[in-house]
Design a protein around this motif. Sequence first.
Motif, PDB file in Angstrom:
ATOM      1  N   MET A   1      47.875  40.045  50.758  1.00 22.57           N
ATOM      2  CA  MET A   1      47.160  41.162  50.137  1.00 22.57           C
ATOM      3  C   MET A   1      48.022  42.413  50.081  1.00 22.57           C
ATOM      4  O   MET A   1      47.866  43.236  49.188  1.00 22.57           O
ATOM      5  N   TRP A   2      48.965  42.549  51.006  1.00 19.08           N
ATOM      6  CA  TRP A   2      49.812  43.741  51.044  1.00 19.08           C
ATOM      7  C   TRP A   2      50.799  43.764  49.878  1.00 19.08           C
ATOM      8  O   TRP A   2      51.370  44.801  49.578  1.00 19.08           O
ATOM      9  N   GLU A   3      50.977  42.640  49.225  1.00 19.02           N
ATOM     10  CA  GLU A   3      51.848  42.563  48.045  1.00 19.02           C
ATOM     11  C   GLU A   3      51.080  42.808  46.748  1.00 19.02           C
ATOM     12  O   GLU A   3      51.682  42.848  45.681  1.00 19.02           O
ATOM     13  N   PHE A   4      49.766  42.969  46.835  1.00 24.21           N
ATOM     14  CA  PHE A   4      48.956  43.244  45.650  1.00 24.21           C
ATOM     15  C   PHE A   4      49.266  44.653  45.157  1.00 24.21           C
ATOM     16  O   PHE A   4      49.227  45.609  45.935  1.00 24.21           O
ATOM     17  N   PRO A   5      49.579  44.820  43.866  1.00 25.28           N
ATOM     18  CA  PRO A   5      49.999  46.131  43.366  1.00 25.28           C
ATOM     19  C   PRO A   5      48.866  47.119  43.111  1.00 25.28           C
ATOM     20  O   PRO A   5      49.121  48.298  42.853  1.00 25.28           O
ATOM     21  N   GLY A   6      47.625  46.688  43.214  1.00 23.08           N
ATOM     22  CA  GLY A   6      46.502  47.560  42.881  1.00 23.08           C
ATOM     23  C   GLY A   6      45.930  48.285  44.073  1.00 23.08           C
ATOM     24  O   GLY A   6      46.626  48.586  45.046  1.00 23.08           O
TER      25      GLY A   6
ATOM     26  N   ILE B   1      43.380  39.751  44.465  1.00 27.18           N
ATOM     27  CA  ILE B   1      44.098  40.164  45.673  1.00 27.18           C
ATOM     28  C   ILE B   1      44.470  38.911  46.469  1.00 27.18           C
ATOM     29  O   ILE B   1      45.577  38.778  46.969  1.00 27.18           O
ATOM     30  N   ALA B   2      43.521  37.995  46.568  1.00 22.06           N
ATOM     31  CA  ALA B   2      43.726  36.682  47.194  1.00 22.06           C
ATOM     32  C   ALA B   2      42.776  35.716  46.502  1.00 22.06           C
ATOM     33  O   ALA B   2      41.695  36.103  46.068  1.00 22.06           O
ATOM     34  N   CYS B   3      43.197  34.469  46.388  1.00 17.97           N
ATOM     35  CA  CYS B   3      42.366  33.476  45.704  1.00 17.97           C
ATOM     36  C   CYS B   3      42.808  32.082  46.121  1.00 17.97           C
ATOM     37  O   CYS B   3      44.011  31.825  46.249  1.00 17.97           O
TER      38      CYS B   3
END
Length: 186
Positions: free
Chosen positions: A95-100, A131-133
């Motif tokens: 999730m920390w790599e999610f750009p939003g 974010i995660a899936c």
Amino acid sequence: MDYFVYCRDRPGVMELRWELAEAHWSFMDRYAETMIARGPTLTPDGEAATGSAHIVGLPDAAAARTFAFEEPNYRAGVYDDVLIRRFTNTLGRTMWEFPGGREGLLIIAHDPATAAMPGELVAAEDRDRLIACGPLLSDDGTQWLGTAIMAELPDRSAAEAMMARAPVRYATVEVHPWRFGGRPAA
């Protein structure tokens, strides 16, 4: 192997949750290297926690149960119910790599209408919100039981629209306000 662990709070435990915050974060620090996503689910107004979701890499189902049932909030009686499922990180990131943004919704879809998992769990137009899936699987990884999604979506109607575009239907779909969890920044 990755596991999805969702713990639902008992009613009236917010004060106990706050008392246990440091113990919870210290416990989670032990899993920091393998954590894919984590965070609380919230009441609709965002003022109180209703549960806690974690996606974490662990060696096996026994380790996943240890993670869930040795956690300080569980041991102190914060949680009413615990869901543990094997998980496949279809995005290949944390999730920390999610750009939003840092909040959205947790969607837990149970009992897919088909035994065969589709190539994609969400429509292509919704992938940039994820974010995660990933699929929720039986302990041995052979049976598809549902799907877990953490997505940057504003509300329940947006989640329902996303799930309506998904290539499969589910018997039940839970939607929870959710935000990134972890130790607050100093």
